[in-house]
Design an enzyme around this catalytic site. Structure first.
Site, PDB file in Angstrom:
ATOM      1  CB  CYS A  78      -0.835   0.068   1.281  1.00  0.00           C
ATOM      2  SG  CYS A  78      -2.108  -1.171   1.398  1.00  0.00           S
TER       3      CYS A  78
ATOM      4  CB  CYS B 131      -3.500   2.517   2.264  1.00  0.00           C
ATOM      5  SG  CYS B 131      -4.840   1.330   1.971  1.00  0.00           S
TER       6      CYS B 131
ATOM      7  CB  CYS C  88      -3.509  -1.943  -1.670  1.00  0.00           C
ATOM      8  SG  CYS C  88      -5.048  -1.421  -0.896  1.00  0.00           S
TER       9      CYS C  88
ATOM     10  CB  CYS D 248      -4.149   2.979  -1.333  1.00  0.00           C
ATOM     11  SG  CYS D 248      -2.943   1.655  -1.168  1.00  0.00           S
TER      12      CYS D 248
HETATM   13 ZN   LIG Z   1      -3.900   0.065   0.415  1.00  0.00          ZN
END
Ligand SMILES: [Zn+2]
Length: 335
Positions: A23, A27, A54, A57
């Protein structure tokens, strides 16, 4: 990372052992346990260890976002249109409106529309300061007619363009110095509203700060009979508001939103920078919120002293931490 500070995006990514994803620092997802967390400098590095980006994000969109916003800014800065639609802008950049919106939100905390408004105001202020003819400056910045500009900037600049010209040329600002239990208070106002509320010890340094804010305005010592003076003194002493105070201040779109949000914090309570950012729907803009608090020209009236750090510490206050502490104590005691 713990503060979800978007300013750190791009500097590193973090990966979570238990989920095998990585991330960006901002995030919004729940924070993993420290022992499950790894840090990498780049996306590639994280991916070479088998981590996947991810989906919330989207760390892999980082570079793309930055370059999109940079290119969009160049287009907006050149534009003389009244407003550039997000669809047209996205088409010019060969991307989708949704992606463009996300990119802007991520790197500026603003929507493309808010950003372009802010950009135009910056250009307008610059042109006016440089002494451009107002009508020319308006057209240059894409405002269709003078009357529309006056409409819009009245709420955004807190000043008409004529008075903004050249750092406040033509503006008449009366100031008064008052004694309170927290030291001197300088209150400055135009006929339209309060422009500055400063707290301090030295009269001279308070007046100098005012001159820095409005270098070319006509500053004069006011008679000190205005009803809002006593109102501000009462608020310094912790009393509840008994009068609405009109404001006449310069602000960006974002600052104005933050300051309005601060005015919603009830007396006797506090909020953290993170909570204010969330309330604005911009959870990643914690730092920008802190900056807006620090640049608030009308202390007390916009109660930036009610914003504290997540750990409960008071953080900074332009007018001194001891004053912030006292203000909070008084409000808590009388709320
Ligand atoms: Zn994330």
């Amino acid at each position: 990372m713990l503060q979800r500070d978007s300013a750190a995006d791009g500097a590193f990514v973090f990966a979570v052992r238990s989920t095998h994803i990585y991330c960006r620092p901002s995030c919004p997802a729940r924070r993993p346990l420290r022992r499950n967390t790894l840090f990498f400098r780049t996306n590639e590095e994280a991916e070479s260890f088998g981590y996947r980006p991810c989906r919330r994000c989207r760390p892999q969109e980082q570079d793309e976002s930055t370059s999109l916003v940079r290119r969009a800014t160049a287009i907006l800065a050149q534009s003389t249109e009244e407003s550039v639609g997000i669809g047209a802008l996205a088409a010019q950049l060969q991307t989708s409106p949704a992606k463009l919106r996300r990119a802007f939100h991520r790197s500026t905390g603003l929507s493309p529309r808010e950003f372009s408004q802010a950009l135009r105001l910056v250009r307008l202020k610059k042109l006016l300061r440089e002494g451009a003819n107002i009508t020319e400056a308006l057209y240059e910045c894409g405002y269709g007619s003078s009357s529309r500009l006056y409409e819009k900037t009245n709420s955004q600049l807190g000043m008409t363009p004529a008075s903004y010209r050249k750092g406040g040329t033509g503006m008449r600002i009366g100031y008064t110095l008052l004694n309170t239990s927290l030291g001197k208070v300088l209150v400055a106002a135009t006929e339209r509203g309060v422009s500055a509320v400063y707290l301090g010890e030295g009269e001279r340094s308070l007046v100098e700060s005012l001159r820095e804010e409005y270098p070319r305005a006509e500053l004069f010592r006011a008679a000190g009979q205005e009803p809002w003076l006593q109102e501000i003194v009462r608020r310094v002493e912790g009393a509840p508001p008994s009068l609405d105070l009109p404001l006449d201040i310069q602000a960006t779109v974002f600052q104005r939103r933050v300051w309005q949000e601060l005015q919603r914090i009830p007396r006797g309570t506090t909020r953290t920078y993170t909570q204010v950012a969330r309330a604005l729907g911009k959870p990643r803009s914690v730092r920008a919120v802190a900056r807006a608090c620090a640049t608030n020209p009308v202390s007390i009236v916009v109660p930036c002293h009610r914003v504290i750090r997540t750990d409960g510490s008071l953080a900074g206050y332009r007018w001194g931490l001891a004053r912030k502490q006292k203000l909070l104590e008084r409000e808590a005691a009388s709320a």
